[in-house]
Design a protein around this motif. Structure first.
Motif, PDB file in Angstrom:
ATOM      1  N   ASN A 191       0.792  -1.223   0.000  1.00 44.63           N
ATOM      2  CA  ASN A 191       0.000   0.000   0.000  1.00 44.63           C
ATOM      3  C   ASN A 191       0.823   1.270   0.000  1.00 44.63           C
ATOM      4  OD1 ASN A 191      -2.701  -1.102   0.097  1.00 44.63           O
ATOM      5  ND2 ASN A 191      -2.216  -1.804   2.164  1.00 44.63           N
ATOM      6  N   LYS A 192       2.050   1.207   0.547  1.00 39.23           N
ATOM      7  CA  LYS A 192       2.859   2.417   0.655  1.00 39.23           C
ATOM      8  C   LYS A 192       4.327   2.104   0.352  1.00 39.23           C
ATOM      9  CE  LYS A 192       0.206   5.091   4.063  1.00 39.23           C
ATOM     10  NZ  LYS A 192       0.310   5.820   5.353  1.00 39.23           N
ATOM     11  N   VAL A 193       4.885   2.871  -0.582  1.00 40.08           N
ATOM     12  CA  VAL A 193       6.300   2.748  -0.942  1.00 40.08           C
ATOM     13  C   VAL A 193       6.920   4.137  -0.904  1.00 40.08           C
ATOM     14  CG1 VAL A 193       7.960   2.036  -2.702  1.00 40.08           C
ATOM     15  CG2 VAL A 193       5.820   0.758  -2.420  1.00 40.08           C
ATOM     16  N   ALA A 194       8.083   4.254  -0.309  1.00 38.51           N
ATOM     17  CA  ALA A 194       8.808   5.525  -0.284  1.00 38.51           C
ATOM     18  C   ALA A 194      10.022   5.433  -1.192  1.00 38.51           C
ATOM     19  CB  ALA A 194       9.252   5.872   1.130  1.00 38.51           C
ATOM     20  N   VAL A 195      10.206   6.452  -2.040  1.00 36.68           N
ATOM     21  CA  VAL A 195      11.335   6.524  -2.958  1.00 36.68           C
ATOM     22  C   VAL A 195      12.195   7.722  -2.586  1.00 36.68           C
ATOM     23  CG1 VAL A 195      12.052   6.722  -5.369  1.00 36.68           C
ATOM     24  CG2 VAL A 195       9.902   5.553  -4.799  1.00 36.68           C
ATOM     25  N   ILE A 196      13.463   7.478  -2.319  1.00 38.88           N
ATOM     26  CA  ILE A 196      14.408   8.555  -2.000  1.00 38.88           C
ATOM     27  C   ILE A 196      15.453   8.591  -3.105  1.00 38.88           C
ATOM     28  CG2 ILE A 196      16.085   9.441  -0.341  1.00 38.88           C
ATOM     29  CD1 ILE A 196      14.531   7.811   1.791  1.00 38.88           C
ATOM     30  N   ASP A 197      15.518   9.698  -3.808  1.00 41.64           N
ATOM     31  CA  ASP A 197      16.385   9.843  -4.978  1.00 41.64           C
ATOM     32  C   ASP A 197      17.497  10.830  -4.643  1.00 41.64           C
ATOM     33  OD1 ASP A 197      17.518  10.516  -7.482  1.00 41.64           O
ATOM     34  OD2 ASP A 197      15.630  10.165  -8.522  1.00 41.64           O
ATOM     35  N   ILE A 198      18.761  10.365  -4.682  1.00 42.99           N
ATOM     36  CA  ILE A 198      19.886  11.244  -4.348  1.00 42.99           C
ATOM     37  C   ILE A 198      20.763  11.537  -5.558  1.00 42.99           C
ATOM     38  CG2 ILE A 198      19.904  10.545  -1.927  1.00 42.99           C
ATOM     39  CD1 ILE A 198      22.445   8.849  -2.648  1.00 42.99           C
ATOM     40  N   ASP A 199      20.316  11.156  -6.758  1.00 45.15           N
ATOM     41  CA  ASP A 199      20.999  11.572  -7.975  1.00 45.15           C
ATOM     42  C   ASP A 199      21.063  13.100  -7.992  1.00 45.15           C
ATOM     43  OD1 ASP A 199      21.558  10.357 -11.023  1.00 45.15           O
ATOM     44  OD2 ASP A 199      20.840  12.433 -11.022  1.00 45.15           O
ATOM     45  N   VAL A 200      22.081  13.657  -8.636  1.00 45.18           N
ATOM     46  CA  VAL A 200      22.263  15.109  -8.585  1.00 45.18           C
ATOM     47  C   VAL A 200      21.152  15.853  -9.320  1.00 45.18           C
ATOM     48  CG1 VAL A 200      23.647  15.541 -10.673  1.00 45.18           C
ATOM     49  CG2 VAL A 200      24.121  16.835  -8.571  1.00 45.18           C
ATOM     50  N   HIS A 201      20.417  15.150 -10.188  1.00 47.84           N
ATOM     51  CA  HIS A 201      19.322  15.768 -10.932  1.00 47.84           C
ATOM     52  C   HIS A 201      17.970  15.302 -10.393  1.00 47.84           C
ATOM     53  CE1 HIS A 201      22.726  15.458 -13.919  1.00 47.84           C
ATOM     54  NE2 HIS A 201      22.523  16.759 -13.841  1.00 47.84           N
ATOM     55  N   TYR A 202      16.986  16.146 -10.547  1.00 43.28           N
ATOM     56  CA  TYR A 202      15.631  15.859 -10.075  1.00 43.28           C
ATOM     57  C   TYR A 202      15.095  14.597 -10.739  1.00 43.28           C
ATOM     58  CZ  TYR A 202      10.550  16.647  -9.513  1.00 43.28           C
ATOM     59  OH  TYR A 202       9.213  16.527  -9.234  1.00 43.28           O
ATOM     60  N   GLU A 278       6.374   9.915   9.123  1.00 43.69           N
ATOM     61  CA  GLU A 278       4.936  10.152   9.049  1.00 43.69           C
ATOM     62  C   GLU A 278       4.265   9.250   8.018  1.00 43.69           C
ATOM     63  OE1 GLU A 278       2.986  12.048  10.922  1.00 43.69           O
ATOM     64  OE2 GLU A 278       4.681  12.698  12.144  1.00 43.69           O
ATOM     65  N   PHE A 279       4.942   8.981   6.922  1.00 46.63           N
ATOM     66  CA  PHE A 279       4.365   8.193   5.834  1.00 46.63           C
ATOM     67  C   PHE A 279       4.292   6.700   6.169  1.00 46.63           C
ATOM     68  CE2 PHE A 279       4.801   6.081   1.589  1.00 46.63           C
ATOM     69  CZ  PHE A 279       3.607   6.531   1.047  1.00 46.63           C
ATOM     70  N   ARG A 280       5.294   6.186   6.862  1.00 42.39           N
ATOM     71  CA  ARG A 280       5.377   4.783   7.292  1.00 42.39           C
ATOM     72  C   ARG A 280       5.256   3.805   6.107  1.00 42.39           C
ATOM     73  NH1 ARG A 280       5.586   4.733  12.656  1.00 42.39           N
ATOM     74  NH2 ARG A 280       4.722   6.513  13.809  1.00 42.39           N
ATOM     75  N   PRO A 281       6.246   3.790   5.245  1.00 45.07           N
ATOM     76  CA  PRO A 281       6.187   2.920   4.069  1.00 45.07           C
ATOM     77  C   PRO A 281       6.389   1.455   4.415  1.00 45.07           C
ATOM     78  CG  PRO A 281       8.338   3.948   4.216  1.00 45.07           C
ATOM     79  CD  PRO A 281       7.503   4.561   5.306  1.00 45.07           C
ATOM     80  N   GLU A 282       5.854   0.604   3.568  1.00 44.01           N
ATOM     81  CA  GLU A 282       6.062  -0.839   3.716  1.00 44.01           C
ATOM     82  C   GLU A 282       7.319  -1.308   2.994  1.00 44.01           C
ATOM     83  OE1 GLU A 282       1.905  -2.881   3.333  1.00 44.01           O
ATOM     84  OE2 GLU A 282       1.878  -0.958   2.297  1.00 44.01           O
ATOM     85  N   LEU A 283       7.839  -0.448   2.124  1.00 49.96           N
ATOM     86  CA  LEU A 283       9.057  -0.779   1.398  1.00 49.96           C
ATOM     87  C   LEU A 283       9.763   0.515   1.020  1.00 49.96           C
ATOM     88  CD1 LEU A 283       9.559  -3.589  -1.144  1.00 49.96           C
ATOM     89  CD2 LEU A 283      10.344  -1.307  -1.774  1.00 49.96           C
ATOM     90  N   MET A 284      11.101   0.474   1.042  1.00 45.53           N
ATOM     91  CA  MET A 284      11.902   1.652   0.704  1.00 45.53           C
ATOM     92  C   MET A 284      12.642   1.405  -0.602  1.00 45.53           C
ATOM     93  SD  MET A 284      11.796   3.872   3.419  1.00 45.53           S
ATOM     94  CE  MET A 284      13.322   4.757   3.218  1.00 45.53           C
ATOM     95  N   VAL A 285      12.758   2.454  -1.413  1.00 42.95           N
ATOM     96  CA  VAL A 285      13.547   2.406  -2.641  1.00 42.95           C
ATOM     97  C   VAL A 285      14.542   3.565  -2.598  1.00 42.95           C
ATOM     98  CG1 VAL A 285      13.530   2.538  -5.159  1.00 42.95           C
ATOM     99  CG2 VAL A 285      11.660   1.369  -3.954  1.00 42.95           C
ATOM    100  N   LEU A 286      15.824   3.249  -2.708  1.00 48.23           N
ATOM    101  CA  LEU A 286      16.874   4.267  -2.758  1.00 48.23           C
ATOM    102  C   LEU A 286      17.377   4.355  -4.190  1.00 48.23           C
ATOM    103  CD1 LEU A 286      18.907   6.254  -1.499  1.00 48.23           C
ATOM    104  CD2 LEU A 286      20.371   4.277  -0.970  1.00 48.23           C
ATOM    105  N   VAL A 287      17.189   5.500  -4.804  1.00 45.64           N
ATOM    106  CA  VAL A 287      17.630   5.745  -6.173  1.00 45.64           C
ATOM    107  C   VAL A 287      18.958   6.481  -6.089  1.00 45.64           C
ATOM    108  CG1 VAL A 287      17.042   6.858  -8.351  1.00 45.64           C
ATOM    109  CG2 VAL A 287      15.240   5.826  -6.965  1.00 45.64           C
TER     110      VAL A 287
END
Length: 392
Positions: A191-202, A278-287
Motif C-alpha cells: 500500500n505504501k512505498v517511499a522513494v528517496i532519490d539522491i541523484d544530482v538531478h531531479y 509520518e508516511f510509514r512505508p512498507e518498502l523503501m527504494v533508494l535511487v
C-alpha cells in the motif's frame, strides 16, 4: 582470495556488518554494456573538426564496468550475492509507460540507424535491448524482495531511468526502472512505498509517474537546476508537491551547489527522516546517482565517500524501522569513471552498517561549508509544515 579469473579480491579489514548475516543481492546483466552512447563534446554527440581528442558520452559502459568490478573484487565482495538480470516484456512496461510511447521506441529501434530521442539521449543499435534489460533486471530485484528471498537488493543497471516519464524519454533515460519496480510492488499488494532519490538531478520521471498517488512518497534531493527544456518540463522546486490525491506526496529538496557531506546529512535528518516517519512505508527504494560527488563532470554537489556512506546508513535505519529492512537500491547517474565506483562502494558499506570504512577515499578531503545549505533546509522545512497536509 582469488576470483575465477585469477585476479585478487582486496582483503577487507577485520570488520563485519552490524548484522552478521547481512548481505546485498546484486542484479546485473552484461548485455546492458551494449548501449553505445558514442563520442563527441560531452553529451551532445557533436564532433567539431577543431578538436583532436573527443571524449566518451558521460553515460558510457566504462562507468558501470568499474561498478561491477569494485563489487566483485573490492572489500565488500564477500557480502555480495550476484543474480542474472533479464529483459522486461513489453507488457510489463505498460504499468508505467503509455503504449504510444513504447511503440515509438520500438519503431525507432527497428530502423536500426540510431536516433536522438531528446538532447543528449541517443537510441543506437543495441540501446533498446539494453533498456529492456535494465527495466527487467530492476523488476527482478524488486520481485526478489516481494517473494521473500532477500531484504536488500541492488539493481546495477544502465541506461538510467529516473528521468523517463510515462510518455517521453529524458536525460539519458528511456524506461523508468525504479518507477516500474515501484508499480510492481503496488500491484503485488503493498500500500505504501517511499522513494528517496539522491541523484544530482531531479527524479522528474518517477515523480511524474506517481504525481497523483498517495501510495508513493517520492523525495528527491538534487542540485537546484530547474527545467532544461521540453523533455524535462518539471523544475524540481519545492512547490511541485503532487496533484489530486497525490498532493503533498512529492517532496522536492533542491539544494545549493556544493552542499557537501554535512549539508546532505542535514537535509536527510531534518526533511527526509521526518517525512518517512509520518508516511510509514512498507518498502523503501533508494535511487542512487554518484553524480552528486565532488568530482563528477555532471554535478556540483561535492559529496565524498563519507557522505554517501552516511546516506546509506540513514536509509538503512529507516528501512529497518518502517519496512522490516526491505530496501531496493536502483542505479542512476555517476559519470566519474573511477570515483563513482568508490562512492557506490561507500553507499553499500553504509547500507550494511559497517562500523568503519572498508575503503579509504582516494581523493580524500574536499572543503565544504554547509551553512547556506542549513538555511535552505530550514526554509524547505517551514514550507512543508505550511503546505504539506501529512506533515503539518
Amino acid at each position: 582470495m582469488a576470483t575465477s579469473s585469477g585476479r585478487a579480491i582486496l582483503s577487507p579489514p577485520d570488520l563485519q556488518p552490524a548484522a552478521k548475516d547481512d548481505g546485498i543481492d546484486v542484479f546485473w546483466h552484461e548485455g546492458m554494456l551494449k548501449h553505445n552512447t558514442g563520442r563527441g563534446v560531452f553529451d551532445t554527440g557533436m564532433e567539431p573538426d577543431f578538436l583532436d581528442v573527443l571524449e566518451n558520452h558521460p553515460e558510457n559502459s566504462d562507468r558501470v564496468k568499474n561498478m561491477v568490478s569494485i563489487l566483485k573484487r573490492g572489500p565488500i565482495a564477500l557480502f555480495v550475492s550476484w543474480h542474472q538480470g533479464r529483459a522486461a516484456l513489453i507488457s510489463e512496461l505498460l504499468s508505467f509507460h503509455t503504449q504510444e510511447y513504447i511503440d515509438e521506441l520500438v519503431e525507432a529501434d527497428k530502423k536500426g540507424q540510431g536516433k536522438i530521442i531528446c538532447p543528449g539521449t541517443f537510441l543506437n543499435p543495441g540501446s533498446w535491448d539494453a533498456a529492456l534489460l535494465a527495466a527487467g533486471t530492476t523488476l527482478s530485484a524488486m520481485k526478489h524482495i516481494l517473494d521473500g528471498h532477500g531484504k536488500i537488493t541492488y539493481a546495477l543497471v544502465r541506461p538510467p531511468g529516473h528521468h523517463a516519464q510515462p510518455t517521453q524519454a529524458d536525460g539519458y533515460c528511456f524506461l523508468n526502472n525504479a518507477g516500474l519496480a515501484v508499480q510492481l510492488a503496488l500491484d503485488s499488494g503493498l500500500n505504501k512505498v517511499a522513494v528517496i532519490d539522491i541523484d544530482v538531478h531531479y527524479g522528474n520521471g518517477t515523480a511524474e509517474g506517481f504525481y497523483r498517488s498517495n501510495r508513493v512518497l517520492t523525495i528527491s534531493l538534487h542540485m537546484n537546476h530547474g527545467s532544461w527544456g521540453p523533455s524535462h518540463p518539471q523544475n524540481g522546486t519545492v512547490d511541485e508537491l503532487g496533484e489530486d490525491e497525490g498532493f503533498g506526496y512529492n517532496l522536492n529538496i533542491p539544494l545549493p551547489n556544493g552542499s557537501g557531506d554535512r549539508g546532505y546529512a542535514h537535509a536527510m535528518t531534518k526533511l527526509v527522516v521526518p517525512a518517512v516517519e509520518e508516511f510509514r512505508p512498507e518498502l523503501m527504494v533508494l535511487v542512487v546517482g554518484q553524480d552528486s560527488s565532488a568530482f563528477d563532470p555532471n554535478g556540483r554537489q561535492c559529496l565524498t565517500m563519507e557522505g554517501y556512506r552516511k546516506i546509506g546508513q540513514i536509509v538503512r535505519e529507516m528501512a529497518d524501522k518502517h519496512s522490516n529492512g526491505c530496501l531496493l537500491i536502483v542505479q542512476e547517474g555517476g559519470y566519474h569513471v573511477t570515483y563513482s565506483a568508490y562512492c557506490l562502494h561507500a553507499t553499500l558499506e553504509g547500507v550494511l552498517n559497517f562500523p568503519a570504512p572498508l575503503l579509504p577515499d582516494p581523493i580524500a578531503y574536499y572543503p565544504e561549508d554547509d551553512a547556506f545549505t542549513a538555511v535552505v533546509v530550514e526554509s524547505i522545512k517551514k514550507y512543508h509544515k505550511q503546505f504539506v497536509p501529512f506533515l503539518k
